[in-house]
Design a protein around this motif. Sequence first.
Motif, mmCIF file in Angstrom:
data_model
loop_
_atom_site.group_PDB
_atom_site.id
_atom_site.type_symbol
_atom_site.label_atom_id
_atom_site.label_comp_id
_atom_site.label_asym_id
_atom_site.label_seq_id
_atom_site.Cartn_x
_atom_site.Cartn_y
_atom_site.Cartn_z
ATOM 1 N N LEU A 79 -8.268 78.765 -19.780
ATOM 2 C CA LEU A 79 -9.515 79.581 -19.033
ATOM 3 C C LEU A 79 -9.436 79.820 -17.531
ATOM 4 O O LEU A 79 -10.469 80.237 -17.067
ATOM 5 C CB LEU A 79 -10.742 78.593 -19.306
ATOM 6 N N GLY A 80 -8.537 79.114 -17.041
ATOM 7 C CA GLY A 80 -8.223 79.223 -15.600
ATOM 8 C C GLY A 80 -8.874 77.987 -14.752
ATOM 9 O O GLY A 80 -9.206 78.039 -13.692
ATOM 10 N N GLY A 81 -9.100 76.924 -15.456
ATOM 11 C CA GLY A 81 -9.536 75.566 -14.955
ATOM 12 C C GLY A 81 -10.679 74.969 -15.256
ATOM 13 O O GLY A 81 -11.551 74.129 -14.910
ATOM 14 N N GLY A 82 -11.253 75.753 -16.364
ATOM 15 C CA GLY A 82 -12.709 75.456 -17.243
ATOM 16 C C GLY A 82 -13.492 76.553 -17.561
ATOM 17 O O GLY A 82 -13.118 77.784 -16.992
ATOM 18 N N ALA A 83 -14.371 76.399 -18.196
ATOM 19 C CA ALA A 83 -15.376 77.502 -18.431
ATOM 20 C C ALA A 83 -16.335 77.720 -17.494
ATOM 21 O O ALA A 83 -16.710 76.779 -16.504
ATOM 22 C CB ALA A 83 -16.280 77.172 -19.769
ATOM 23 N N VAL A 84 -16.658 79.031 -17.228
ATOM 24 C CA VAL A 84 -17.595 79.327 -15.882
ATOM 25 C C VAL A 84 -18.875 79.598 -16.732
ATOM 26 O O VAL A 84 -19.339 80.123 -17.738
ATOM 27 C CB VAL A 84 -17.053 80.690 -15.497
ATOM 28 N N LYS A 85 -20.038 78.856 -15.855
ATOM 29 C CA LYS A 85 -21.523 79.068 -16.401
ATOM 30 C C LYS A 85 -21.812 80.430 -16.550
ATOM 31 O O LYS A 85 -21.550 81.293 -15.463
ATOM 32 C CB LYS A 85 -22.441 78.275 -15.453
ATOM 33 N N GLY A 86 -22.451 80.831 -17.434
ATOM 34 C CA GLY A 86 -23.074 82.181 -17.838
ATOM 35 C C GLY A 86 -21.758 83.239 -18.177
ATOM 36 O O GLY A 86 -22.164 84.526 -18.180
ATOM 37 N N SER A 87 -20.782 82.657 -18.645
ATOM 38 C CA SER A 87 -19.656 83.569 -18.907
ATOM 39 C C SER A 87 -19.762 83.725 -20.568
ATOM 40 O O SER A 87 -20.177 82.938 -21.269
ATOM 41 C CB SER A 87 -18.250 83.084 -18.683
ATOM 42 N N LEU A 88 -19.114 84.891 -20.990
ATOM 43 C CA LEU A 88 -19.077 85.295 -22.424
ATOM 44 C C LEU A 88 -17.596 85.259 -22.804
ATOM 45 O O LEU A 88 -16.989 85.998 -22.273
ATOM 46 C CB LEU A 88 -19.712 86.659 -22.565
ATOM 47 N N VAL A 89 -17.202 84.304 -23.859
ATOM 48 C CA VAL A 89 -15.898 84.340 -24.278
ATOM 49 C C VAL A 89 -15.354 84.585 -25.432
ATOM 50 O O VAL A 89 -16.396 83.973 -26.461
ATOM 51 C CB VAL A 89 -15.310 82.699 -23.593
ATOM 52 N N LEU A 90 -14.569 85.447 -25.773
ATOM 53 C CA LEU A 90 -14.264 85.972 -27.297
ATOM 54 C C LEU A 90 -13.059 85.366 -27.535
ATOM 55 O O LEU A 90 -11.885 85.423 -26.959
ATOM 56 C CB LEU A 90 -14.114 87.113 -27.235
ATOM 57 N N VAL A 91 -13.255 84.535 -28.794
ATOM 58 C CA VAL A 91 -11.879 83.770 -29.374
ATOM 59 C C VAL A 91 -11.681 84.419 -30.612
ATOM 60 O O VAL A 91 -12.262 84.558 -31.589
ATOM 61 C CB VAL A 91 -12.136 82.216 -29.513
ATOM 62 N N ALA A 199 -26.076 85.762 -21.701
ATOM 63 C CA ALA A 199 -25.317 84.876 -20.779
ATOM 64 C C ALA A 199 -25.503 85.460 -19.459
ATOM 65 O O ALA A 199 -25.704 84.362 -18.583
ATOM 66 C CB ALA A 199 -24.020 85.292 -21.193
ATOM 67 N N LYS A 200 -25.653 86.329 -19.121
ATOM 68 C CA LYS A 200 -25.962 86.874 -17.899
ATOM 69 C C LYS A 200 -27.121 86.646 -17.213
ATOM 70 O O LYS A 200 -27.449 86.282 -16.167
ATOM 71 C CB LYS A 200 -25.360 88.371 -17.468
ATOM 72 N N GLY A 201 -28.199 86.955 -18.073
ATOM 73 C CA GLY A 201 -29.583 86.731 -17.672
ATOM 74 C C GLY A 201 -30.182 85.196 -17.615
ATOM 75 O O GLY A 201 -30.924 84.887 -16.509
ATOM 76 N N GLN A 202 -29.477 84.417 -18.615
ATOM 77 C CA GLN A 202 -30.090 83.105 -18.764
ATOM 78 C C GLN A 202 -28.970 81.999 -18.327
ATOM 79 O O GLN A 202 -29.712 80.906 -18.112
ATOM 80 C CB GLN A 202 -30.681 82.852 -19.965
ATOM 81 N N GLY A 203 -27.726 82.481 -17.996
ATOM 82 C CA GLY A 203 -26.928 81.440 -17.431
ATOM 83 C C GLY A 203 -26.285 80.839 -18.390
ATOM 84 O O GLY A 203 -25.940 79.654 -18.184
ATOM 85 N N ILE A 204 -26.550 81.121 -19.676
ATOM 86 C CA ILE A 204 -25.908 80.290 -20.567
ATOM 87 C C ILE A 204 -24.443 80.853 -21.170
ATOM 88 O O ILE A 204 -24.208 81.858 -21.230
ATOM 89 C CB ILE A 204 -26.820 80.803 -22.422
ATOM 90 N N THR A 205 -23.572 79.772 -21.109
ATOM 91 C CA THR A 205 -22.144 80.153 -21.438
ATOM 92 C C THR A 205 -22.090 80.249 -23.237
ATOM 93 O O THR A 205 -22.241 79.437 -23.870
ATOM 94 C CB THR A 205 -20.968 78.911 -21.192
ATOM 95 N N VAL A 206 -21.591 81.464 -23.565
ATOM 96 C CA VAL A 206 -21.409 82.070 -24.744
ATOM 97 C C VAL A 206 -20.089 82.034 -25.275
ATOM 98 O O VAL A 206 -19.110 82.538 -24.595
ATOM 99 C CB VAL A 206 -22.205 82.915 -25.026
ATOM 100 N N PHE A 207 -19.686 81.371 -26.167
ATOM 101 C CA PHE A 207 -18.436 81.636 -27.045
ATOM 102 C C PHE A 207 -18.643 82.167 -28.214
ATOM 103 O O PHE A 207 -19.352 81.909 -29.212
ATOM 104 C CB PHE A 207 -17.641 80.028 -27.265
ATOM 105 N N VAL A 208 -17.553 83.145 -28.442
ATOM 106 C CA VAL A 208 -17.961 84.124 -29.612
ATOM 107 C C VAL A 208 -16.610 83.953 -30.295
ATOM 108 O O VAL A 208 -15.452 84.315 -29.760
ATOM 109 C CB VAL A 208 -18.421 85.336 -29.233
#
Length: 456
Positions: A79-91, A199-208
């Motif tokens: 991820l580049g050093g950890g997850a970013v707050k408010g990001s959307l990650v697709l696995v 994710a962008k509006g409320q700053g929630i980190t989302v893993f999909v």
Amino acid sequence: MKAKTVFFCTECGNETPKWSGRCPACGAWNTIVEQTDKPVKSGRKSVFSTTVKAERITELSTSDEIRFLTGMGELDRVLGGGAVKGSLVLVGGAPGIGKSTLMLQICKKLGEFSKVLYVSGEESTRQLKLRAQRLRVESENLYVLSETCLGNVMECVREEKPDVLIVDSIQTLYNEEVDSPAGGVGQVKDCTMALMQLAKGQGITVFVIGHVNKEGSIAGPKVLEHMVDCVLYFEGDQHMTYRILRAAKNRFGATNEIGVFEMMDWGLKEVENPSEMLLSGRPKDAPGTCVTCAMEGARPVLAEVQALIAPASAANPRRMSNGFDYNRFAMLLAVLEKRGNLKVSQCDAYLNIIGGLTLEEPAADLSAVVAIASSYLDKPVPSHMAAIGEVGLSGEIRSINHMEQRLSEVQRLGFTQCIVPEHRVKEMKELPHLELLPVQNVAQALQLLVQGKLMK
């Protein structure tokens, strides 16, 4: 009034005005499906109801875009050093490869400092509890929900207000306002757009989590990968214990990093030293094997290249490569035939990279050539020798980047000799207990092998 219909390709997501047997974009057959194209009510206010104002980029602060550790060092590396707050990650990954296991395991660490909501459309809450017990995952801040309706998921998010949201999987979600089945192109795109706005509006980190199709790419429209911030692919054979996590896209870090895991009975175990793992069980002084050093992002990884040359059993010799580009493999065989005077064109040739690793950079050319020649001549390559270099069409050995890092990794694992390009030897720093064997072309490398000067 008849509703307007459009046609989508289930493989690439291309939209066409009429049906056809073959997709004009990707060329796949029988993948065009019909879908009603009716407007979807988003529930948002008109664009003229609020006043928007542009801001100077120099006045913006990035203090809110903080990174946090997931508890899995290999995942944080990718991820580049950890997850970013408010990001959307697709696995993405094949069925049974370990996507859900990885996401559930990180919940234990994330639950120590944040509230996590795990939404599953494939398992009930009791089944999630059983899997969490097997993985030894328990946290008071971990909430689970078994739901496939997007509206119900959004309502639960508004009530619970989690810091991290995990959706397993995007193909099981559906929006009631979209007239298409769950997993369809329109549903996947609409649900992903809603999660991105969340994710962008409320700053929630989302893993999909996303399924893959028969070609190995994430199922659904290609625009799905453009919408998210990070795309991770979980690779490996489900019948083998090792898994490789690779970033195909990352807006907040490099895309050439990899993470290595080992699948155990209790879950995924991080492999902090993949070089030792990939070289474990390597036969000593066996013909047809040679070690090289590949760069996976900023990490040097030693890989074993194995080759087998056998008399052709038919008029057309067979060619097969695993983990190595087939066209480049055919080119190296032609170079050996022309510049090395080895009649490999009359033999069946097989090339394999041990451990499920895929070598895409040309630094593995020299080790592949040495392994092929070793199998053809039935002369073993010493177990303490490695080879690093690119091979050109005229048989010359060209230099590659990050040579000092590669040689340091080679020396760290106990190798005492390494074949390298000659014109880079003077620029390299001398390393104790590692002898450099400079060569200019393929013929010189084969001469060292034939004369046995590599042996000590």
